[in-house]
Scaffold this active site. Structure first.
Site, short mmCIF file in Angstrom:
data_model
loop_
_atom_site.label_atom_id
_atom_site.label_comp_id
_atom_site.label_asym_id
_atom_site.label_seq_id
_atom_site.Cartn_x
_atom_site.Cartn_y
_atom_site.Cartn_z
N LEU A 186 4.33 2.64 -2.56
CA LEU A 186 3.98 2.81 -1.14
C LEU A 186 5.02 3.73 -0.50
CD1 LEU A 186 2.93 -0.85 -0.15
CD2 LEU A 186 1.43 1.12 -0.53
N ARG A 241 7.41 2.70 -13.38
CA ARG A 241 7.64 2.62 -11.93
C ARG A 241 8.44 1.38 -11.57
NH1 ARG A 241 3.95 0.16 -7.39
NH2 ARG A 241 3.57 -1.26 -9.12
N ASP A 256 -10.80 9.45 -10.06
CA ASP A 256 -11.64 10.62 -9.73
C ASP A 256 -10.83 11.88 -9.48
OD1 ASP A 256 -13.61 8.71 -9.81
OD2 ASP A 256 -14.02 8.73 -7.66
N LYS A 294 -14.51 6.80 -0.53
CA LYS A 294 -15.61 6.78 -1.50
C LYS A 294 -16.72 5.76 -1.20
CE LYS A 294 -14.72 5.75 -5.94
NZ LYS A 294 -14.43 5.99 -7.35
N HIS A 317 -2.11 -1.89 -14.15
CA HIS A 317 -1.78 -2.04 -12.73
C HIS A 317 -1.52 -0.71 -12.04
CE1 HIS A 317 -0.24 -3.96 -9.18
NE2 HIS A 317 0.98 -3.48 -9.34
N ARG A 320 8.97 -4.72 -15.36
CA ARG A 320 7.61 -5.16 -15.68
C ARG A 320 7.22 -4.96 -17.14
NH1 ARG A 320 4.57 -3.31 -10.19
NH2 ARG A 320 5.52 -4.98 -9.02
N GLU A 333 12.31 -7.85 -5.91
CA GLU A 333 11.33 -7.76 -6.99
C GLU A 333 12.01 -7.32 -8.27
OE1 GLU A 333 7.49 -6.11 -6.18
OE2 GLU A 333 7.63 -6.57 -4.07
N HIS A 389 0.88 -5.02 -15.16
CA HIS A 389 1.52 -6.08 -14.37
C HIS A 389 1.42 -7.36 -15.17
CE1 HIS A 389 2.77 -8.68 -11.19
NE2 HIS A 389 3.01 -7.65 -10.41
#
Ligand code: FAD
Length: 499
Positions: free
Chosen positions: A378, A372, A208, A35, A337, A276, A114, A229
């Protein structure tokens, strides 16, 4: 412009997909749209790393599956979870083979921990995992002669013919408007965090792909599950959002309220490493309790050598603001987040429209459910890019015709895009944030509709600012209406007037 494969987005999902199709079919033309003129994406901001099972002595696929299902709070699709987690190691090895250098010692990958993970399983490159990944993928794409990489061009609508997607309409930074017609169109446009005022997402994250898909009648769901987050840096001198990675709490940092009290133990047995949504709600509560707009992160528990070697970017960023993270508490607050929902797809990236695919953060595969698990995105993007490549490799090239049109600008005067965008962010922070109510959501919906009518119809000649605002308003309305439809608190979704 014509393409065999049109890839809208140059983050981990879009780039990985483009590398695969362009390498497999050197005679086919792949167009990748990015973009803005500069390279900006959620991928480049990712710090923590990629959750993947590589140490099978202490870890297992089953443990990673269990952690993912627990975070998703009953709304994950278990088959999707098993597939994506099961295929993860092969995909991570592939990017290592392409040149990504994760931190390792004596030939063994170093694994971070994490929130919500019962084992150390996050492969990383310091606190710049996303940047490392993005740079390697970009170099690889740029070396492929059949990839046409176009920066500063924004897709704004899908081109449809008889119910089939045949490409997208695009505007460039000079206001030129054209079609890219393609046999396969893959939306990989990333997140939509910019719909909120406080977000960790960069300015490109305006939803978008979601808006384009919605306009074309594609199914979009789970938009009520916005992950906040708990620890975005909060400092008056900041101009761009900046995240303080959860990995720093994995290494031992602790949250304190502004009265200096350690509080996470009283909210959850996993304390600072609780999922989270639990930490974000706890932080929100403590901010209200202390009447403060932030809490503090105390890193003095971490070995100073580990702080500077594992978290160089965070150390430098804080130092630039006059904070020494070994000794000064870091001011942080929750921020929007990650969008757990999105364009509904199957495990091959298929949407409900023929020849239109979605991968990465803009898609809703069923992996995340109601929340999540950290560092699973990723992983999802890498696996889904590969699966989508396999699903689209045999698509026959179709002959398409361009029904080009150019509409006059509808907004030569009168609409203040900046002010509307700021108002929308504030509205979403206040009424569609971590803790929601029916009353607040209904008020937000009314305001969003009012803003949409102030904006009115938008044409390409109005430029990208207007298009982004149109998209943000569509995404905001999806988040609010889907929040109103959810009648029970689950995962990251919380209404104080529900059970
Ligand atoms: C601060 C931060 C830290 C994170 N840390 C982690 C982590 O440690 N581990 C993890 O797993 N996940 C992490 N995430 C989430 C993860 O980075 C993203 O979910 C993931 O990178 C999304 O990749 P993507 O390819 O789908 O989209 P992106 O990387 O956001 O790429 C989107 C691309 O689409 C382009 N684009 C958008 N709209 C258009 C348009 N209309 N026309 C043309 N191009 C367009 C953009 O320019 C960009 O190139 C983090 C996210 C943030 C913001």
């Amino acid at each position: 412009m014509r393409a065999d494969y049109l890839v809208v987005g140059a983050g981990v999902a879009g780039l990985t997909y483009a590398i695969k199709v362009a390498t497999a079919f050197p005679e086919r033309r792949v167009v990748v749209l990015n973009k803005c003129a500069e390279l900006m994406s959620n991928t480049r901001m990712a710090q923590g790393g990629i959750a993947v099972v590589t140490d099978t002595q202490t870890d297992s696929f089953q443990k990673h599956v269990n952690d993912t299902l627990k975070a998703g709070d009953g709304l994950c699709d278990e088959q999707v979870v098993r597939t994506i987690i099961g295929e993860g190691p092969e995909r991570v090895q592939e990017v290592i083979d392409w040149g990504v250098r994760f931190d390792a010692q004596n030939g063994k990958l170093l694994l971070g921990r994490e929130g919500g993970h019962v084992e150390n399983r996050v492969v990383h490159k310091g606190d710049q995992t996303g940047l490392e990944l993005a740079e390697v993928l970009l170099r690889k794409v740029q070396g492929l002669p059949n990839v046409h990489f176009v920066s500063g061009h924004m897709a704004y609508d899908l081109v449809m013919a008889d119910g089939v997607c045949i490409g997208a309409r695009v505007i460039d930074s000079d206001g030129n408007d054209y079609s890219v017609l393609s046999s396969v169109t893959v939306l990989a446009t990333g997140g939509s965090g910019q719909v909120y005022g406080f977000t960790t997402n960069p300015s490109i994250a305006t939803g978008d792909g979601l808006a384009m898909a919605h306009q074309a009648g594609v199914n979009i769901s789970n938009m009520e599950f916005i992950q906040f987050h708990p620890t975005a840096l909060y400092h008056p001198k900041m101009t761009e959002p900046f995240l303080i990675s959860e990995a720093i709490r994995g290494a031992g940092a602790r949250l304190l309220n502004t009265a200096g009290e350690y509080f996470m133990k009283s909210y959850d047995e996993q304390a600072d490493l609780a999922p989270r949504d639990v930490v974000s709600r706890a932080v929100f509560n403590e901010m209200q309790k202390t009447q403060s707009d932030h809490v503090l992160l105390d890193c003095s528990w971490i070995d100073p050598n580990e702080l500077s070697s594992h978290f160089p970017t965070i150390s430098q960023k804080c130092a630039a603001l006059g904070l020494a993270i070994q000794t000064d508490n870091i001011p942080v607050r929750p921020s929007a987040h990650y969008c757990c929902g999105g364009i509904d797809t199957d495990l091959d990236g298929n949407t409900n429209i023929s020849r239109l695919y979605a991968i990465g953060e803009c898609a809703n595969t069923g992996l995340h459910g109601a929340n999540r698990l950290a560092s699973n995105s990723l992983l999802e993007a890498l696996v889904m890019a590969h699966r989508c490549f396999l699903a689209t490799e045999h698509i026959a090239v179709v002959d398409t015709t361009d029904e080009s049109m150019r509409l006059p600008s509808l907004h030569n005067a009168g609409v203040d895009v900046r002010a509307l965008r700021k108002n929308l962010g504030e509205l979403m922070d206040t009424h569609v944030g971590i803790i929601r109510t029916e009353l607040g959501l209904k008020h937000a919906l009314q305001e969003i509709k009012r803003m949409s009518s102030v904006l009115g119809a938008v044409s390409a000649s109005d430029g990208t600012g207007f298009m982004e605002l149109r998209n943000l308003l569509i995404v905001a309305e999806l988040i609010v209406t889907q929040s109103l439809n959810r009648k029970k608190n689950v995962g990251g979704f919380y209404r104080s007037d529900l059970e």
